[in-house]
Scaffold this motif. Structure first.
Motif, PDB file in Angstrom:
ATOM      1  N   GLU A  49      -9.841  -8.022  -7.041  1.00  0.00           N
ATOM      2  CA  GLU A  49     -10.519  -6.756  -6.753  1.00  0.00           C
ATOM      3  C   GLU A  49     -11.110  -6.737  -5.342  1.00  0.00           C
ATOM      4  O   GLU A  49     -11.114  -5.701  -4.671  1.00  0.00           O
ATOM      5  N   GLN A  96      -8.255  -6.187  -2.882  1.00  0.00           N
ATOM      6  CA  GLN A  96      -7.847  -4.779  -2.918  1.00  0.00           C
ATOM      7  C   GLN A  96      -8.846  -3.897  -2.176  1.00  0.00           C
ATOM      8  O   GLN A  96      -8.451  -3.003  -1.413  1.00  0.00           O
ATOM      9  N   GLU A  97     -10.133  -4.137  -2.385  1.00  0.00           N
ATOM     10  CA  GLU A  97     -11.168  -3.355  -1.708  1.00  0.00           C
ATOM     11  C   GLU A  97     -11.049  -3.476  -0.191  1.00  0.00           C
ATOM     12  O   GLU A  97     -11.101  -2.473   0.533  1.00  0.00           O
ATOM     13  N   GLY A 140      -4.261 -10.661   1.009  1.00  0.00           N
ATOM     14  CA  GLY A 140      -3.604  -9.426   1.392  1.00  0.00           C
ATOM     15  C   GLY A 140      -3.565  -9.304   2.897  1.00  0.00           C
ATOM     16  O   GLY A 140      -4.225 -10.067   3.620  1.00  0.00           O
ATOM     17  N   LEU A 165      -1.004  -9.618  -6.620  1.00  0.00           N
ATOM     18  CA  LEU A 165      -1.440  -9.097  -7.902  1.00  0.00           C
ATOM     19  C   LEU A 165      -1.936 -10.224  -8.805  1.00  0.00           C
ATOM     20  O   LEU A 165      -1.491 -11.369  -8.702  1.00  0.00           O
ATOM     21  N   GLU A 201      -7.677  -1.827   1.207  1.00  0.00           N
ATOM     22  CA  GLU A 201      -7.691  -0.364   1.199  1.00  0.00           C
ATOM     23  C   GLU A 201      -8.654   0.195   2.243  1.00  0.00           C
ATOM     24  O   GLU A 201      -8.323   1.154   2.946  1.00  0.00           O
ATOM     25  N   ARG A 211      -0.752  -6.840  -1.023  1.00  0.00           N
ATOM     26  CA  ARG A 211      -1.764  -7.693  -1.636  1.00  0.00           C
ATOM     27  C   ARG A 211      -1.180  -8.362  -2.880  1.00  0.00           C
ATOM     28  O   ARG A 211      -0.331  -7.800  -3.568  1.00  0.00           O
ATOM     29  N   GLY A 267       0.843  -1.179   0.000  1.00  0.00           N
ATOM     30  CA  GLY A 267       0.000   0.000   0.000  1.00  0.00           C
ATOM     31  C   GLY A 267       0.880   1.231   0.000  1.00  0.00           C
ATOM     32  O   GLY A 267       1.137   1.844  -1.040  1.00  0.00           O
TER      33      GLY A 267
END
Length: 400
Positions: free
Chosen positions: A370, A373-374, A329, A235, A377, A233, A217
């Motif tokens: 996705e 990542q959500e 992640g 990829l 974050e 996280r 991050g």
């Protein structure tokens, strides 16, 4: 060939338990040498043939004599440093006992930031512009040719420990004066603003057989020096970033001469032009629970694979287990609370919670990148508000 290979592990920190368990499970005699203060640590004692401890600050000669004495009545086939800061000692011991594995010069490419940059640059791998801190006229010429700011980095420290940002050329000289005779243990490097990535991998017989690309991050240097939440996280392997990272990573591994083992390699993507540059590579499992993230996404436990590789080099062939293709992640921070309560974070993707004093952390796993990542974050923002704390930056090496 010895039916029960002797694996001699050294570590200054309480880590590597999965390695010790797997080496024992595979039939090795597992010897552990650690610090006196860690005698009562959380070691898998049922997996250890013997546990030995030593005081802090032994000289290289004292350590060599200690291990050589133990070797008189114990067969040692492999020497493994479970922590970054024991790599040089392990290399010295291998050379003294004439054991296979990385010697002092080979190990320097995975410990000495100057050595690894020079080696990578010689092989055509892009790196930030840098210079050793030796001849002052060379340092002045570097700062004249390469725009600041610059980073003054310890050549042998891990992660962002001990790094100083130099904004103006005249700021450097008082810092070097303060370092005194230790200034040659540093390098000066152009500061490249950008996002930092890492690839965690397994190599066997010079070939990368497993590699997992991740994105931090915030850059670890910013988190360590300015505070914040550490996140990383996995990829998607077909993304443009992952493809570029994996290709560059293979070039780095070849350039540095890794034959067999695990590595944690970091890269930066320049905010100015989007190009990736190599930062550093360590011949160890990544810290900050990165191994847990890798295992959550792939099913590959890097500590266990490292043990299997050491046994394979002593006895047999190595084969990577089947890899699971998922995403994971982590979100970790220092906490104001002694034992922070993360129960309000109840998404089903949470598979692990960190249980450590004054730390808050979770690991999430999902089938879609996705979603990971959500979560990473959103959790990162909430963690800092609910738990976030900061601590003085280590100037030399971590205490745990």
């Amino acid at each position: 060939m010895n039916e029960r290979p002797g694996i001699f592990c050294i570590t200054s920190y309480e880590k590597g338990q999965p390695f010790l368990r797997e080496a024992h499970r595979l039939g090795a005699d597992v010897y552990l040498l650690t610090m006196d203060r860690l005698r009562d640590g959380d070691w898998p004692r049922e997996s250890l043939t013997e546990l030995h401890t030593m005081p802090e600050g032994l000289s290289a000669e004292q350590l060599r004599n200690t291990v050589s004495y133990l070797a008189r009545t114990r067969r040692i086939d492999r020497i493994v440093a479970l922590d970054e800061f024991d790599q040089e000692n392990a290399a010295m011991l291998r050379e003294h006992l004439r054991l296979p594995g990385m010697g002092v010069t080979a190990a320097s490419y995975f410990r000495d930031k100057l050595a690894m940059r020079m080696r990578a640059q010689e092989a055509g791998v892009p790196v930030p512009e840098f210079t050793g801190v030796f001849h002052y006229d060379d340092v002045r010429a570097f700062m004249s040719a390469v725009p600041g700011p610059w980073l003054l980095k310890p050549r042998a420290n891990a992660s962002a420990i001990g790094i100083k940002k130099i904004e103006q050329a005249d700021e450097l000289w008082p810092v070097l004066e303060q370092l005194g005779d230790k200034q040659s243990e540093y390098l000066l490097e152009r500061f490249v603003p950008g996002e930092v990535f890492h690839v965690d991998a397994v190599t066997w017989k010079g070939k990368v057989v497993f590699s997992a690309p991740h994105q931090y991050g915030q850059p670890p240097m910013r988190t360590m020096h300015e505070g914040g939440v550490f996140t990383t996280r996995r990829l998607h392997p077909e993304s443009d970033d992952a493809r570029a990272l994996l290709e560059l990573h293979e070039r780095v591994i070849a350039a540095l001469g890794m034959v067999a083992g695990v590595t944690h390699t970091e890269f930066i993507r320049s905010s100015a032009n989007g190009a990736f540059r190599f930062l550093e590579c360590a011949a160890r499992v990544g810290g900050a629970h990165i191994a847990d993230v890798v295992e959550a996404a792939s099913g590959i436990n890097l500590w266990a694979e490292w043990a299997r590789i050491e046994i394979a080099q002593a006895q047999a062939e190595y084969r990577l287990p089947q890899v699971r293709h998922s995403y994971a992640g982590s979100v970790i921070c220092l906490a104001r609370q002694e034992w922070p309560d993360t129960s309000a974070y109840d998404d089903p993707e949470i598979i692990q919670r960190l249980s450590r004093r004054h730390h808050a952390g979770v690991i999430v796993q999902a089938d879609e990148p996705e979603r990971v990542q959500e979560l990473v974050e959103s959790y990162g923002l909430r963690f800092w508000e609910e738990f976030g704390a900061s601590a003085p930056v280590p100037t030399d090496r971590p205490t745990a």
